[in-house]
Scaffold this active site. Structure first.
Site, short mmCIF file in Angstrom:
data_model
loop_
_atom_site.label_atom_id
_atom_site.label_comp_id
_atom_site.label_asym_id
_atom_site.label_seq_id
_atom_site.Cartn_x
_atom_site.Cartn_y
_atom_site.Cartn_z
CG ASP A 89 -13.94 4.61 2.56
OD1 ASP A 89 -14.24 5.79 2.28
OD2 ASP A 89 -13.46 4.29 3.67
CG HIS A 93 -2.78 5.45 0.96
ND1 HIS A 93 -2.83 5.20 2.31
CD2 HIS A 93 -1.57 6.05 0.74
CE1 HIS A 93 -1.71 5.63 2.89
NE2 HIS A 93 -0.94 6.16 1.96
C1 BJW Z 1 -11.29 5.26 15.29
C2 BJW Z 1 -12.46 4.56 15.34
C3 BJW Z 1 -13.61 5.32 15.45
C4 BJW Z 1 -10.95 3.13 15.22
N1 BJW Z 1 -13.52 6.65 15.48
N2 BJW Z 1 -11.21 6.59 15.32
C5 BJW Z 1 10.59 2.90 7.88
C6 BJW Z 1 10.39 4.14 8.48
C7 BJW Z 1 9.53 5.08 7.92
C8 BJW Z 1 8.84 4.81 6.75
C9 BJW Z 1 9.02 3.58 6.17
C10 BJW Z 1 9.89 2.65 6.71
N3 BJW Z 1 9.88 1.54 5.93
C11 BJW Z 1 9.02 1.76 4.91
C12 BJW Z 1 8.51 3.00 5.04
C13 BJW Z 1 7.50 3.64 4.14
C14 BJW Z 1 6.13 2.97 4.28
C15 BJW Z 1 5.70 2.99 5.74
O1 BJW Z 1 5.17 3.96 6.24
N4 BJW Z 1 5.88 1.91 6.45
C16 BJW Z 1 5.55 1.89 7.88
C17 BJW Z 1 4.64 0.72 8.17
C18 BJW Z 1 6.83 1.93 8.68
N5 BJW Z 1 5.23 3.76 3.46
C19 BJW Z 1 5.09 3.54 2.17
O2 BJW Z 1 5.67 2.62 1.61
C20 BJW Z 1 4.24 4.51 1.40
N6 BJW Z 1 4.99 5.03 0.32
C21 BJW Z 1 6.09 5.77 0.52
O3 BJW Z 1 6.52 6.04 1.63
O4 BJW Z 1 6.67 6.21 -0.65
C22 BJW Z 1 7.90 6.94 -0.55
C23 BJW Z 1 7.72 8.40 -0.30
C24 BJW Z 1 8.77 9.14 0.16
C25 BJW Z 1 8.63 10.49 0.39
C26 BJW Z 1 7.44 11.12 0.15
C27 BJW Z 1 6.41 10.39 -0.32
C28 BJW Z 1 6.54 9.02 -0.52
C29 BJW Z 1 2.99 3.83 0.86
C30 BJW Z 1 2.04 3.43 1.93
C31 BJW Z 1 0.85 2.64 1.35
C32 BJW Z 1 -0.17 2.26 2.39
N7 BJW Z 1 -1.15 1.42 1.79
C33 BJW Z 1 -2.24 0.93 2.62
C34 BJW Z 1 -3.06 -0.12 1.84
C35 BJW Z 1 -4.01 0.53 0.84
C36 BJW Z 1 -4.72 -0.47 0.01
C37 BJW Z 1 -5.65 -1.40 0.77
O5 BJW Z 1 -6.65 -0.95 1.35
O6 BJW Z 1 -5.39 -2.59 0.78
O7 BJW Z 1 -3.07 2.03 3.03
S1 BJW Z 1 -1.71 0.21 4.18
C38 BJW Z 1 -3.04 0.85 5.13
O8 BJW Z 1 -2.49 1.74 6.13
C39 BJW Z 1 -3.89 1.70 4.18
C40 BJW Z 1 -4.15 2.92 5.04
O9 BJW Z 1 -4.49 4.01 4.23
C41 BJW Z 1 -2.88 3.09 5.80
C42 BJW Z 1 -3.02 3.89 7.07
O10 BJW Z 1 -3.84 3.23 7.99
P1 BJW Z 1 -4.84 4.07 8.89
O11 BJW Z 1 -5.85 4.71 8.06
O12 BJW Z 1 -4.09 4.93 9.81
O13 BJW Z 1 -5.60 2.89 9.68
P2 BJW Z 1 -5.16 2.14 11.02
O14 BJW Z 1 -5.92 0.89 11.09
O15 BJW Z 1 -3.70 2.05 11.14
O16 BJW Z 1 -5.64 3.14 12.19
C43 BJW Z 1 -7.02 3.37 12.44
C44 BJW Z 1 -7.13 4.40 13.57
O17 BJW Z 1 -8.50 4.71 13.73
C45 BJW Z 1 -6.62 3.88 14.93
O18 BJW Z 1 -5.85 4.89 15.56
C46 BJW Z 1 -7.90 3.64 15.74
O19 BJW Z 1 -7.75 3.91 17.11
C47 BJW Z 1 -8.82 4.66 15.10
N8 BJW Z 1 -10.22 4.30 15.20
N9 BJW Z 1 -12.13 3.19 15.29
C48 BJW Z 1 -12.26 7.23 15.41
N10 BJW Z 1 -14.80 4.71 15.53
#
Ligand code: BJW
Length: 256
Positions: free
Chosen positions: A114, A129
């Site tokens: 956003d 992202h």
């Molecule tokens: C509140 C609240 C309130 C609620 N007040 N708080 C195995 C092990 C390790 C890594 C990997 C693995 N297998 C694959 C991977 C890598 C993979 C990964 O991490 N996978 C895991 C799931 C295991 N990652 C990738 O593939 C990334 N790329 C990559 O690693 O490239 C290689 C590389 C290597 C070396 C260096 C660099 C790169 C790419 C990741 C792409 C993520 N994309 C998304 C979608 C975006 C598009 C869309 O919107 O559709 O991005 S997924 C989604 O998750 C989105 C977010 O940005 C991301 C993170 O989520 P976020 O923001 O943390 O949200 P939530 O919902 O998880 O949490 C919300 C939090 O807020 C909670 O804690 C609540 O409690 C809190 N909350 N209300 C304060 N009012």
């Protein structure tokens, strides 16, 4: 030092550590900071990934297999956000105020697609992202603003070819954006604050561990509840972002 608190509606949070006045602050934000603006998070019980499978809509393989399905998912979210009147909340406003008032540098690294940080007035901001309201051409990499529906028939304004337009967001398996600038900022900051992220998605989830290994910056988590990486942070405060972020920022500026 380990400080942890459940802060319910505090007026001001006194930070355990205030960096020097010319210190660099890096703030990582996630979906939780935008929740109170009306946007869904991903991994909460009612989050986006409780309704659709990541493998169907958020990988390059899904887009190659069924681009119209992926477009339909993002078109639906774009349309929904238009009808909902999404506005920045007090947490976005507090971070914008911090950037304006802090004597040193403040950088926001957001995982959010956003644009609520920029709408609140933040200037020094990296979207690791991508951005929901932008499209990118898979053929020529041209990036353009995009507010309506997207389909496989759309032509690129850069190279004129059809069939390559995709949401300018980072899917699983793709390299996040701006990683060189982010790595430099993480290695050279005095304070790292993580806000509203569950700590499940790498590389962002690994930032705190990297900083702790370097031992250069104080690390703080501000979240609704302890994240997956909570034990890595030296200081933490829990509550809704719209309350604890302004309270923490107030304390930081009072101590500067
Ligand atoms: C509140 C609240 C309130 C609620 N007040 N708080 C195995 C092990 C390790 C890594 C990997 C693995 N297998 C694959 C991977 C890598 C993979 C990964 O991490 N996978 C895991 C799931 C295991 N990652 C990738 O593939 C990334 N790329 C990559 O690693 O490239 C290689 C590389 C290597 C070396 C260096 C660099 C790169 C790419 C990741 C792409 C993520 N994309 C998304 C979608 C975006 C598009 C869309 O919107 O559709 O991005 S997924 C989604 O998750 C989105 C977010 O940005 C991301 C993170 O989520 P976020 O923001 O943390 O949200 P939530 O919902 O998880 O949490 C919300 C939090 O807020 C909670 O804690 C609540 O409690 C809190 N909350 N209300 C304060 N009012």
């Amino acid at each position: 030092m380990s400080e942890s608190a459940h802060d319910s509606s505090p007026e001001m949070i006194e930070p355990a550590v205030v960096p020097p006045r010319d210190g660099r602050i890096v703030i990582l934000t996630g979906a939780g900071i935008s929740k109170e603006s009306g946007l869904d998070t991903f991994r909460d019980a009612d989050g986006i990934w409780s309704k659709v499978r990541i493998e169907d809509v958020a990988t390059p393989e899904a887009f190659a297999r069924d681009p119209e399905k992926v477009h339909a998912f993002y078109n639906m979210r774009r349309a929904l956000n238009k009808t909902r009147k999404i506005l920045p909340n007090f947490a976005h406003a507090a971070l914008s105020h911090l950037e304006a008032a802090w004597p040193g540098e403040v950088l926001i690294v957001t995982q959010n697609v956003d644009t609520l940080h920029e709408q609140a007035g933040s200037k020094n901001l990296l979207h690791m992202h991508g951005v929901h309201a932008k499209a990118r051409c898979n053929f020529c990499e041209n990036v353009v603003d995009w507010s309506g529906d997207m389909s496989t028939g759309d032509e690129c304004a850069g190279c004129g070819r059809a069939g390559g337009m995709r949401p300018h967001v980072v899917w699983f398996g793709e390299m996040p954006l701006e990683m060189d600038r982010i790595s430099w900022a993480l290695s050279n900051c005095d304070l790292f604050i993580s806000i509203g992220t569950s700590g499940n998605v790498y590389p962002a989830a690994g930032f705190v561990a990297m900083i702790r290994r370097n031992g250069t910056a104080h690390t703080v988590e501000l979240n609704l509840e302890p994240s997956a990486g909570a034990s890595m942070f030296e200081e933490s405060h829990y509550g809704p972002a719209s309350q604890i972020v302004p309270a923490y920022v107030k304390g930081l500026l009072a101590g500067a």
